[in-house]
Design an enzyme around this catalytic site. Structure first.
Site, PDB file in Angstrom:
ATOM      1  N   GLU A  21      17.946  98.892 -21.334  1.00  0.00           N
ATOM      2  CA  GLU A  21      17.893  99.524 -20.019  1.00  0.00           C
ATOM      3  C   GLU A  21      19.292  99.882 -19.515  1.00  0.00           C
ATOM      4  OE1 GLU A  21      14.276  97.862 -17.487  1.00  0.00           O
ATOM      5  OE2 GLU A  21      15.472  96.233 -18.349  1.00  0.00           O
ATOM      6  N   LYS A  98      11.375 101.422  -9.828  1.00  0.00           N
ATOM      7  CA  LYS A  98      11.689 101.831 -11.199  1.00  0.00           C
ATOM      8  C   LYS A  98      10.471 102.580 -11.729  1.00  0.00           C
ATOM      9  CE  LYS A  98      13.911  99.117 -14.016  1.00  0.00           C
ATOM     10  NZ  LYS A  98      14.301  98.102 -15.016  1.00  0.00           N
TER      11      LYS A  98
END
Length: 118
Positions: A21, A98
């Site tokens: 990520e 997100k």
């Protein structure tokens, strides 16, 4: 009193606990809601008498650019900057979402909300 809302500020950032990520990044959406006394601005028609939402957008983008493991941490930084920069804000809420999180499921987004009151 009044409210100012900035909805769906889109940002590409590098937050998360997974190593990938912080390398690949992903899409985020940020919502900000502020409570402030807007009486003077409603009469004066002067930007200096209100909360400048251009500044709020700038704060969100700067704080989202700093890598963090947790969305909670990012949201707290955004809130702290808003309170440091905007003396007329009495309450603020930030939602950081997100988009398409890597959690092995069909999940559109995951969101956290934090509130702070002066």
């Amino acid at each position: 009193m009044g409210k100012i809302k900035l909805s769906n500020i889109k940002v590409y950032a590098y937050h998360g606990c997974l190593r990938e990520e912080s390398i690949i990044g992903s899409d985020y959406s940020v919502d900000v809601e502020l409570v402030a006394d807007l009486t003077k601005a409603s009469i004066s028609d002067d930007l200096e008498d209100t909360v400048d939402y251009v500044l709020i957008n700038h704060i969100v983008k700067e704080e989202m650019a700093i890598k963090s493991k947790l969305l909670e941490h990012v949201a707290k930084r955004i809130l702290d900057r808003i309170f440091d920069s905007c003396g007329s804000v009495s309450k603020a809420e930030v939602r950081v979402s997100k988009i398409n999180p890597p959690i092995n499921g069909d999940v559109e987004m995951v969101s956290i909300n934090l509130q702070l009151t002066r």
